[in-house]
Design a protein around this motif. Structure first.
Motif, PDB file in Angstrom:
ATOM      1  N   VAL A   5     -35.598 -10.126 -17.267  1.00  0.00           N
ATOM      2  CA  VAL A   5     -36.936 -10.624 -17.601  1.00  0.00           C
ATOM      3  C   VAL A   5     -37.749 -10.835 -16.326  1.00  0.00           C
ATOM      4  CG1 VAL A   5     -38.209 -12.584 -18.588  1.00  0.00           C
ATOM      5  CG2 VAL A   5     -36.226 -11.659 -19.788  1.00  0.00           C
ATOM      6  N   VAL A   6     -37.145 -11.434 -15.312  1.00  0.00           N
ATOM      7  CA  VAL A   6     -37.844 -11.663 -14.043  1.00  0.00           C
ATOM      8  C   VAL A   6     -38.231 -10.335 -13.402  1.00  0.00           C
ATOM      9  CG1 VAL A   6     -37.559 -12.548 -11.686  1.00  0.00           C
ATOM     10  CG2 VAL A   6     -36.815 -13.927 -13.629  1.00  0.00           C
ATOM     11  N   ILE A   7     -37.352  -9.369 -13.417  1.00  0.00           N
ATOM     12  CA  ILE A   7     -37.641  -8.056 -12.836  1.00  0.00           C
ATOM     13  C   ILE A   7     -38.776  -7.381 -13.609  1.00  0.00           C
ATOM     14  CG2 ILE A   7     -36.709  -5.723 -12.494  1.00  0.00           C
ATOM     15  CD1 ILE A   7     -34.022  -7.096 -11.773  1.00  0.00           C
ATOM     16  N   LEU A   8     -38.739  -7.460 -14.925  1.00  0.00           N
ATOM     17  CA  LEU A   8     -39.811  -6.880 -15.726  1.00  0.00           C
ATOM     18  C   LEU A   8     -41.151  -7.565 -15.460  1.00  0.00           C
ATOM     19  CD1 LEU A   8     -38.069  -6.209 -19.160  1.00  0.00           C
ATOM     20  CD2 LEU A   8     -38.928  -4.535 -17.537  1.00  0.00           C
ATOM     21  N   LEU A   9     -41.144  -8.876 -15.339  1.00  0.00           N
ATOM     22  CA  LEU A   9     -42.378  -9.614 -15.036  1.00  0.00           C
ATOM     23  C   LEU A   9     -42.923  -9.237 -13.661  1.00  0.00           C
ATOM     24  CD1 LEU A   9     -41.636 -13.179 -16.462  1.00  0.00           C
ATOM     25  CD2 LEU A   9     -43.327 -11.539 -17.287  1.00  0.00           C
ATOM     26  N   LEU A  10     -42.063  -9.160 -12.674  1.00  0.00           N
ATOM     27  CA  LEU A  10     -42.493  -8.781 -11.329  1.00  0.00           C
ATOM     28  C   LEU A  10     -43.020  -7.352 -11.303  1.00  0.00           C
ATOM     29  CD1 LEU A  10     -39.775 -10.415  -9.052  1.00  0.00           C
ATOM     30  CD2 LEU A  10     -42.195 -11.012  -9.221  1.00  0.00           C
ATOM     31  N   ALA A  11     -42.328  -6.439 -11.968  1.00  0.00           N
ATOM     32  CA  ALA A  11     -42.784  -5.047 -12.015  1.00  0.00           C
ATOM     33  C   ALA A  11     -44.143  -4.952 -12.706  1.00  0.00           C
ATOM     34  CB  ALA A  11     -41.756  -4.184 -12.730  1.00  0.00           C
ATOM     35  N   GLY A  16     -49.823  -4.095 -12.358  1.00  0.00           N
ATOM     36  CA  GLY A  16     -51.167  -4.593 -12.686  1.00  0.00           C
ATOM     37  C   GLY A  16     -52.017  -4.765 -11.444  1.00  0.00           C
ATOM     38  N   GLY A  17     -51.448  -5.309 -10.382  1.00  0.00           N
ATOM     39  CA  GLY A  17     -52.182  -5.476  -9.126  1.00  0.00           C
ATOM     40  C   GLY A  17     -52.596  -4.146  -8.526  1.00  0.00           C
ATOM     41  N   TYR A  22     -56.781  -0.136  -7.486  1.00  0.00           N
ATOM     42  CA  TYR A  22     -57.224   1.252  -7.614  1.00  0.00           C
ATOM     43  C   TYR A  22     -58.582   1.330  -8.310  1.00  0.00           C
ATOM     44  CZ  TYR A  22     -57.510   6.105  -9.000  1.00  0.00           C
ATOM     45  OH  TYR A  22     -57.951   7.388  -9.199  1.00  0.00           O
ATOM     46  N   THR A  23     -58.765   0.581  -9.386  1.00  0.00           N
ATOM     47  CA  THR A  23     -60.043   0.655 -10.105  1.00  0.00           C
ATOM     48  C   THR A  23     -61.188   0.106  -9.269  1.00  0.00           C
ATOM     49  OG1 THR A  23     -59.654  -1.451 -11.241  1.00  0.00           O
ATOM     50  CG2 THR A  23     -58.996   0.560 -12.399  1.00  0.00           C
ATOM     51  N   GLN A  24     -60.928  -0.876  -8.441  1.00  0.00           N
ATOM     52  CA  GLN A  24     -61.993  -1.455  -7.625  1.00  0.00           C
ATOM     53  C   GLN A  24     -62.358  -0.593  -6.417  1.00  0.00           C
ATOM     54  OE1 GLN A  24     -63.856  -4.262  -8.362  1.00  0.00           O
ATOM     55  NE2 GLN A  24     -62.791  -3.949 -10.273  1.00  0.00           N
TER      56      GLN A  24
END
Length: 179
Positions: A5-11, A16-17, A22-24
């Protein structure tokens, strides 16, 4: 299970970051193809600027997303009081993506504040409520960007527009290179 769960959250946070970065900085920015309209405006009259080495970008997501750098052959010292354009005080160029390195908003803003460059209205209402601003330095450098005008401020904060603002129903924006 907790490690997964922690690895999935960090990934997810890292992806997302990267997506936001990239969009900015890349996704909505593109070079302006064809001629860039660089003028000085006095009322309804436009004077074409003697610009060369023009490099410009625009953002597809906002009419404020325009930046340009160019060189000019004007003697700004001699023409300071006679240029046929509305001089703009208190303008502030907005930041361009880091890869568009000819447009340093902080340096241009400092030049404007200390009098090392002067800003003018280049094209009023290039988009509804948005003016194109041109800053000219005596050494032949010039920059352009878009900034909200009084009608734009009013339109986007919900204030009554007033008679000086163009009719939004019949307004036609500038199509780049159409002059």
């Amino acid at each position: 299970m907790g490690k997964v769960v922690v690895i999935l959250l960090l990934a997810t946070a890292i992806l997302g970051g990267v997506g936001i970065w990239y969009t900015q900085t890349w996704a909505f920015w593109a070079p302006v193809e064809g001629p860039v309209t660089l003028t000085l405006a006095e009322g309804q009259d436009l004077m074409m600027l003697p610009a060369s080495d023009v490099s410009a970008i625009r953002s597809a997501s906002s009419p404020l997303g325009f930046r340009a750098c160019f060189t000019h052959g004007l003697d700004t010292g001699a023409l300071a009081d006679t240029l046929p354009a509305e001089r703009r005080e208190g303008v502030a160029p907005t930041v361009a993506p880091g890869w568009f390195d000819c447009f340093d908003a902080a340096a241009i803003g400092a030049l404007l504040e200390e009098g090392g460059a002067r800003a003018y209205t280049a094209y009023p209402n290039v988009a509804y409520g948005v003016d194109r601003i041109v800053a000219l330095a005596p050494d032949g450098r010039g920059w352009a960007w878009h900034e909200l005008n009084d009608c734009g401020d009013r339109a986007y904060d919900g204030s009554p527009l007033g008679p000086a603002c163009p009719d939004r129903e019949t307004f036609t924006p500038l199509v780049e290179g159409s002059l």
